[in-house]
Design an enzyme around this catalytic site. Structure first.
Site, mmCIF file in Angstrom:
data_model
loop_
_atom_site.group_PDB
_atom_site.id
_atom_site.type_symbol
_atom_site.label_atom_id
_atom_site.label_comp_id
_atom_site.label_asym_id
_atom_site.label_seq_id
_atom_site.Cartn_x
_atom_site.Cartn_y
_atom_site.Cartn_z
ATOM 1 N N SER A 120 45.108 34.774 38.204
ATOM 2 C CA SER A 120 44.499 34.726 36.863
ATOM 3 C C SER A 120 43.268 33.821 36.849
ATOM 4 C CB SER A 120 45.571 34.308 35.863
ATOM 5 O OG SER A 120 45.244 34.716 34.571
ATOM 6 N N ASP B 213 48.240 45.034 32.165
ATOM 7 C CA ASP B 213 47.883 43.617 32.046
ATOM 8 C C ASP B 213 47.014 43.433 30.794
ATOM 9 O OD1 ASP B 213 46.797 41.129 34.456
ATOM 10 O OD2 ASP B 213 46.846 41.049 32.263
ATOM 11 N N HIS C 209 51.080 40.884 33.535
ATOM 12 C CA HIS C 209 50.103 39.999 34.170
ATOM 13 C C HIS C 209 50.562 39.253 35.432
ATOM 14 C CE1 HIS C 209 46.542 37.593 34.361
ATOM 15 N NE2 HIS C 209 47.152 36.451 34.061
HETATM 16 O O1 LIG Z 1 51.990 32.955 34.971
HETATM 17 C C1 LIG Z 1 51.080 32.657 34.162
HETATM 18 N N1 LIG Z 1 49.839 33.199 34.150
HETATM 19 C C2 LIG Z 1 49.035 32.571 33.175
HETATM 20 C C3 LIG Z 1 50.025 31.770 32.348
HETATM 21 O O2 LIG Z 1 51.207 31.745 33.164
HETATM 22 C C4 LIG Z 1 48.047 33.397 32.375
HETATM 23 C C5 LIG Z 1 47.033 32.283 32.473
HETATM 24 C C6 LIG Z 1 45.559 32.550 32.749
HETATM 25 O O3 LIG Z 1 45.053 31.984 33.707
HETATM 26 N N2 LIG Z 1 44.822 33.423 31.967
HETATM 27 C C7 LIG Z 1 45.363 34.192 30.826
HETATM 28 C C8 LIG Z 1 44.537 34.010 29.577
HETATM 29 C C9 LIG Z 1 43.081 34.364 29.835
HETATM 30 C C10 LIG Z 1 42.309 34.148 28.560
HETATM 31 O O4 LIG Z 1 40.956 34.527 28.798
HETATM 32 C C11 LIG Z 1 40.025 34.189 27.824
HETATM 33 C C12 LIG Z 1 40.378 33.668 26.575
HETATM 34 C C13 LIG Z 1 39.374 33.375 25.657
HETATM 35 C C14 LIG Z 1 38.032 33.591 25.990
HETATM 36 F F1 LIG Z 1 37.057 33.298 25.128
HETATM 37 C C15 LIG Z 1 37.682 34.097 27.232
HETATM 38 C C16 LIG Z 1 38.690 34.409 28.133
HETATM 39 CL CL1 LIG Z 1 38.286 35.033 29.706
HETATM 40 C C17 LIG Z 1 42.544 33.513 30.972
HETATM 41 C C18 LIG Z 1 43.385 33.666 32.233
HETATM 42 C C19 LIG Z 1 47.854 31.753 33.643
#
Ligand SMILES: O=C1N[C@]2(CO1)C[C@H](C(=O)N1CCC(COc3ccc(F)cc3Cl)CC1)C2
Length: 304
Positions: free
Chosen positions: A123, A240, A270
Site C-alpha cells: 500500500s 481493492d 486490499h
Molecule cells: O493492512 C493494512 N493496509 C493499510 C491499513 O492496514 C491500508 C493502508 C494504506 O497504506 N493505504 C490505504 C489508504 C490510502 C488512502 O489514499 C489517499 C487518501 C487521501 C488522499 F487525499 C490521497 C490518497 Cl492516495 C493510502 C494507502 C495500510
C-alpha cells in the site's frame, strides 16, 4: 546510568527505547525497528515496508515464511506510526519515509555487506518502496509489491477531493478526511477484527496534509516508473477500494524491468497478505517461488 536530569526517551506506548530495538533518524526521532533472524546463516535480506496507519509487527506471518527460506527480515515503524516517535500519521514531506528507509538500508548493508537485498512494500509502503529502490537501484535484487499505492483510488481521491485537499492544506491542514474503513482492508473477518482492535494501528482520521503528501507520492512514483529496471513481483485484488488496481496495471506496463510479474486476485480486497486463506496462501507461495528462483536453488531449511 542516564545523565543527570534526563529521563529515558519513551515510545508512544510508554516503553523506554533502551528496551526496544530502534535507530535514530535524521530528525533525532526514535524509529522502532524489528528483525526476524533465520536459524542458519542468512542467504539474503528482506526489507519490509508497512502502509499508512499500521506498523511493522503486522508482517510477522510473512516474515516467518521468509526466515524459513533463510532470509534475514528487517523492518521499522515509519515516523508517526506504531512504536516510533512522531505525531500520529503526520508528515510534512513524504520523502522523510524514503530518507529513513535509506538510513535503515545502509545500517543493514554495513552489517551484512555481501548479501543480496530484496524489498517488500504494501500500500503506502509500496510507494515508499518504489521511491527507495528508485534512489538506490543497485542495492536491490528485487521488489515485491502487495497492492501498492501507485494511483490513488477514485473513492479517496476524486478530482474534487484532490482540489479541495490541496486548497484546504493551506487553511486547515489538520482537518480530517475520515479514517480508513476497516471493512475495505480484507474480506477476512478475523483480519478486519485484528486490524480494528490492534492498539498499534492508528484509527484516527487522515489529515488533509497527510492526504496531500500521499498525492505527492503518487506523482513521484509515476515519474519514477519509466526508468525502473529492478525485477518486480506485483499483486493486486480486483475489488481493492483503497488503492486502485489500475495503478498496478500502469506500473507493469511502464517499468523497463526485464522480469516483471503481476498476479491479479479476482474479488480480493486490499491487504492480500491478510485476505481469505486461499488468497494469502497463494500470495505467500508465489513470493516463495519467485525468491527461490531469484536466488537460484532451494536453500530452504528442509533438505530435499
Ligand atoms: O493492512 C493494512 N493496509 C493499510 C491499513 O492496514 C491500508 C493502508 C494504506 O497504506 N493505504 C490505504 C489508504 C490510502 C488512502 O489514499 C489517499 C487518501 C487521501 C488522499 F487525499 C490521497 C490518497 Cl492516495 C493510502 C494507502 C495500510
Amino acid at each position: 546510568m542516564m545523565p543527570e536530569g534526563s529521563t529515558p526517551a519513551l515510545s508512544p506506548q510508554g516503553v523506554p527505547y533502551t528496551e526496544l530495538s530502534h535507530y535514530i533518524n535524521a530528525d533525532g526521532q526514535h524509529i522502532f525497528s524489528r528483525y526476524w533472524k533465520p536459524s542458519g546463516s542468512p542467504r539474503a535480506l528482506m526489507f519490509i515496508v508497512h502502509g499508512a496507519g499500521e506498523h511493522c509487527c503486522r508482517y510477522d506471518d510473512l516474515a516467518q515464511i521468509l526466515t524459513a527460506l533463510n532470509f534475514l527480515v528487517f523492518s521499522h515503524d515509519h515516523v508517526g506510526h506504531g512504536q516510533s516517535e512522531g505525531e500520529r500519521m503526520t508528515i510534512h514531506d513524504f520523502h522523510i519515509f524514503v530518507r529513513d528507509n535509506i538510513q535503515h538500508l545502509d545500517l543493514m548493508k554495513k552489517q551484512y555487506p555481501d548479501l543480496p537485498i530484496f524489498m517488500c512494500g504494501h500500500s503506502m509502503g509500496g510507494a515508499i518502496a518504489i521511491l527507495t529502490v528508485d534512489e538506490r537501484p543497485d542495492d536491490f535484487s528485487g521488489l515485491i509489491l502487495i497492492s501498492p499505492l501507485v494511483l490513488p483510488s477514485p473513492q479517496s481521491a476524486t478530482s474534487f477531493k484532490v482540489f479541495a485537499a490541496k486548497l484546504l492544506n493551506y487553511v486547515l491542514p489538520n482537518l480530517s478526511l475520515g479514517s480508513i474503513d476497516p471493512s475495505f482492508v480484507s474480506r477476512n473477518k478475523k483480519e478486519v477484527e485484528a486490524y480494528t482492535t490492534d492498539p498499534l494501528v492508528y484509527h484516527g482520521g487522515m489529515k488533509v496534509s497527510f492526504g496531500v503528501q500521499l498525492l505527492n507520492a503518487t506523482s513521484r512514483v509515476e515519474k519514477a516508473l519509466p526508468l525502473f529496471k529492478v525485477p518486480v513481483l506485483l499483486f493486486h485484488g480486483t475489488l481493492d477500494k483503497l488503492c486502485d488496481i489500475r495503478g498496478s496495471h500502469v506500473m507493469i506496463d511502464t517499468i523497463q524491468s526485464e522480469e516483471k510479474t503481476l498476479k491479479v486476485y479476482e474479488g480480493a480486497f486490499h491487504a492480500l497478505h491478510k485476505e481469505l486463506p486461499e488468497v494469502t496462501s497463494s500470495v505467500f507461495q508465489e513470493i516463495e517461488s519467485w525468491l527461490q528462483q531469484k536466488l537460484g536453488g532451494t536453500g530452504s531449511s528442509n533438505i530435499v
